[in-house]
Design an enzyme around this catalytic site. Sequence first.
Site, PDB file in Angstrom:
ATOM      1  N   ASP A  91     -12.639  -9.346   4.063  1.00  6.06           N
ATOM      2  CA  ASP A  91     -13.663  -9.206   3.462  1.00  6.06           C
ATOM      3  C   ASP A  91     -14.229 -10.784   3.250  1.00  6.06           C
ATOM      4  O   ASP A  91     -15.498 -11.028   3.224  1.00  6.06           O
ATOM      5  CB  ASP A  91     -13.331  -8.716   1.958  1.00  6.06           C
ATOM      6  CG  ASP A  91     -13.738  -7.167   1.684  1.00  6.06           C
ATOM      7  OD1 ASP A  91     -13.639  -6.420   2.844  1.00  6.06           O
ATOM      8  OD2 ASP A  91     -14.267  -6.850   0.715  1.00  6.06           O
TER       9      ASP A  91
ATOM     10  N   ASP B 297      -2.494 -18.472   1.046  1.00  2.00           N
ATOM     11  CA  ASP B 297      -3.721 -19.474   0.228  1.00  2.00           C
ATOM     12  C   ASP B 297      -4.086 -20.314   0.865  1.00  2.00           C
ATOM     13  O   ASP B 297      -5.336 -20.378   0.857  1.00  2.00           O
ATOM     14  CB  ASP B 297      -2.638 -19.650  -1.321  1.00  2.00           C
ATOM     15  CG  ASP B 297      -1.152 -20.351  -0.853  1.00  2.00           C
ATOM     16  OD1 ASP B 297      -1.033 -20.492   0.331  1.00  2.00           O
ATOM     17  OD2 ASP B 297      -0.739 -21.179  -1.793  1.00  2.00           O
TER      18      ASP B 297
ATOM     19  N   TYR C 173       0.781  -1.227   0.135  1.00  2.94           N
ATOM     20  CA  TYR C 173      -0.072  -0.018   0.044  1.00  2.94           C
ATOM     21  C   TYR C 173       0.962   1.192  -0.034  1.00  2.94           C
ATOM     22  O   TYR C 173       0.328   2.319  -0.297  1.00  2.94           O
ATOM     23  CB  TYR C 173      -0.918   0.079   1.154  1.00  2.94           C
ATOM     24  CG  TYR C 173      -2.214  -0.697   1.205  1.00  2.94           C
ATOM     25  CD1 TYR C 173      -2.132  -2.147   1.213  1.00  2.94           C
ATOM     26  CD2 TYR C 173      -3.364  -0.138   0.859  1.00  2.94           C
ATOM     27  CE1 TYR C 173      -3.304  -2.831   1.109  1.00  2.94           C
ATOM     28  CE2 TYR C 173      -4.373  -0.862   0.856  1.00  2.94           C
ATOM     29  CZ  TYR C 173      -4.449  -2.154   0.725  1.00  2.94           C
ATOM     30  OH  TYR C 173      -5.602  -2.951   0.829  1.00  2.94           O
TER      31      TYR C 173
ATOM     32  N   ASP D 124      -6.485  -7.232   4.256  1.00  2.56           N
ATOM     33  CA  ASP D 124      -7.727  -6.673   3.623  1.00  2.56           C
ATOM     34  C   ASP D 124      -8.226  -7.794   2.847  1.00  2.56           C
ATOM     35  O   ASP D 124      -9.596  -7.494   2.821  1.00  2.56           O
ATOM     36  CB  ASP D 124      -6.918  -5.781   2.394  1.00  2.56           C
ATOM     37  CG  ASP D 124      -7.997  -4.967   1.427  1.00  2.56           C
ATOM     38  OD1 ASP D 124      -9.128  -4.795   2.310  1.00  2.56           O
ATOM     39  OD2 ASP D 124      -7.955  -4.855   0.221  1.00  2.56           O
TER      40      ASP D 124
ATOM     41  N   LYS E  29       3.242 -15.463   3.279  1.00  2.00           N
ATOM     42  CA  LYS E  29       3.619 -16.220   1.917  1.00  2.00           C
ATOM     43  C   LYS E  29       5.042 -16.398   1.754  1.00  2.00           C
ATOM     44  O   LYS E  29       5.906 -15.944   0.848  1.00  2.00           O
ATOM     45  CB  LYS E  29       3.049 -15.331   0.736  1.00  2.00           C
ATOM     46  CG  LYS E  29       3.187 -16.054  -0.708  1.00  2.00           C
ATOM     47  CD  LYS E  29       2.132 -17.136  -0.741  1.00  2.00           C
ATOM     48  CE  LYS E  29       2.465 -17.653  -2.200  1.00  2.00           C
ATOM     49  NZ  LYS E  29       1.468 -18.937  -2.183  1.00  2.00           N
TER      50      LYS E  29
HETATM   51  C1  IPM Z   1     -10.380  -1.114   3.674  1.00  2.00           C
HETATM   52  C2  IPM Z   1     -10.388  -0.600   2.064  1.00  2.00           C
HETATM   53  C3  IPM Z   1      -9.172   0.337   2.111  1.00  2.00           C
HETATM   54  C4  IPM Z   1      -7.957  -0.799   2.089  1.00  2.00           C
HETATM   55  C5  IPM Z   1      -9.212   1.117   0.725  1.00  2.00           C
HETATM   56  C6  IPM Z   1     -10.466   1.921   0.556  1.00  2.00           C
HETATM   57  C7  IPM Z   1      -7.984   1.800   0.570  1.00  2.00           C
HETATM   58  O1  IPM Z   1     -10.703  -1.681   1.096  1.00  2.00           O
HETATM   59  O2  IPM Z   1     -10.456  -0.330   4.389  1.00  2.00           O
HETATM   60  O3  IPM Z   1     -10.360  -2.389   3.767  1.00  2.00           O
HETATM   61  O4  IPM Z   1      -7.742  -1.467   1.028  1.00  2.00           O
HETATM   62  O5  IPM Z   1      -7.429  -0.796   3.097  1.00  2.00           O
HETATM   63 MN    MN Z   2     -10.899  -3.702   2.153  1.00  2.00          MN
END
Ligand code: IPM
Ligand code: MN
Length: 365
Positions: free
Chosen positions: A246, A218, A141, A242, A186
């Site tokens: 999700d 993975d 990032y 990240d 990894k």
């Molecule tokens: C999160 C989001 C952010 C990230 C983006 C919007 C920069 O996906 O907070 O998880 O990738 O950290």
């Molecule tokens: Mn995110």
Amino acid sequence: MKARIVTLPGDGVGPEVTAAAVAVLKTVAARYEHVFAFDEQLIGGIAIDTTGEPLPAATLAACRSADAVLLGAVGGPQWSDPNAPVRPEQGLLALRAALGVYANLRPLQVHPALANLSPLKNDKLRHVDVLFVRELTGGMYFGARTRTADAATDECRYSVAEIERVVRRAFELARNRRQHLTSVDKANVLETSRLWRSTVQRIAADYPDVKLEHQLVDSMAMLLLTRPNRYDVVVTENLFGDILTDEAAALAGSLGLLPSASLGDGRRGLYEPIHGSAPDIAGQGVANPVGAILSAALLLRHSLGLEVEAVAVEAAVEQVLRHGPHSRDIGGDAGTDAVRDAVIAAIDDHADTAAAFFCGARACG
Ligand code: IPM
Ligand code: MN
Ligand code: NAD
């Protein structure tokens, strides 16, 4: 207590869910006799449209002098042109870096009432209680980027110090939970991951009470789906964290449910739901405010030290998830405001019960 809280509603559903979380914090302030001063500032796409910058200097100055920052979401299709000179997401990344909030805590629990929404069978979801600790201010990032007409690079860089501070935080958190830490990397391919792993191994000597395991990212992606209740604290680098969180949100039933706390060395933190600006439902009043409200609970706990109040908010959310009303993403038809009002009513009930118990115990009539 007195506290100054900067709010950054941002874009898309950000303002809708942040308003709900602020209403909850105002209820807490009234119920528990605190004085919270709210200071709303610009970030993301709306900040670009208003000032030309995704993180205006005034926003950063306000955040630096606040006790805590509550953020909604940034981004959206109108700012997503790949050739745009500036993007909303840059504002969020710059804020995380400027505040030095390197440890992003993302707790995952699966509420029994919502287990049927998960893509997994119910029996796999029993007792899922995972705390992800995502490194937030390093890695790909923040590495150098290059671009020519026919090639591009994103540098992934980690120093030992950057790894060590987030890993120590994860060990400390594991020590106070179920004493189990999974470090995800990894290391079979990436040099940064080999540095990560050897640093974790060295630090583990200071935490003999915590059982440590390493997992490649993975296979971790697979294990999260097959054996999610095996995990306690999971620590990993920025990009892996990240993606895995999700995925984890799908286990809970919706991305709209998960909160986060981004912490550095001091008390000040940045609190945001893990979801984005949800442009597909923005402006309709149907976004689930639970991730934002639970982020406010984390704010009460980690930045203000108000554990009783944090638990009251979490208990209120638990009650609403159990009995409804539920927003659309979790199978109901309630709007953002109806869910907010139900959480506020449940906080009021909880506070009344606690007061009755207290008075009963002290016979204060
Ligand atoms: C999160 C989001 C952010 C990230 C983006 C919007 C920069 O996906 O907070 O998880 O990738 O950290
Ligand atoms: Mn995110
Ligand atoms: P998203 O998280 O915004 O949405 C993914 C899906 O989840 C959508 O279908 C959305 O409707 C649903 N969803 C998300 N939050 C919800 C909620 N509270 N209630 C009900 N449903 C919800 O991800 P995306 O669509 O990939 O990204 C949209 C924009 O958001 C992008 O610009 C991205 O960069 C940005 N983003 C910002 C943050 C942040 O500010 N922290 C986080 C992730 C993505």
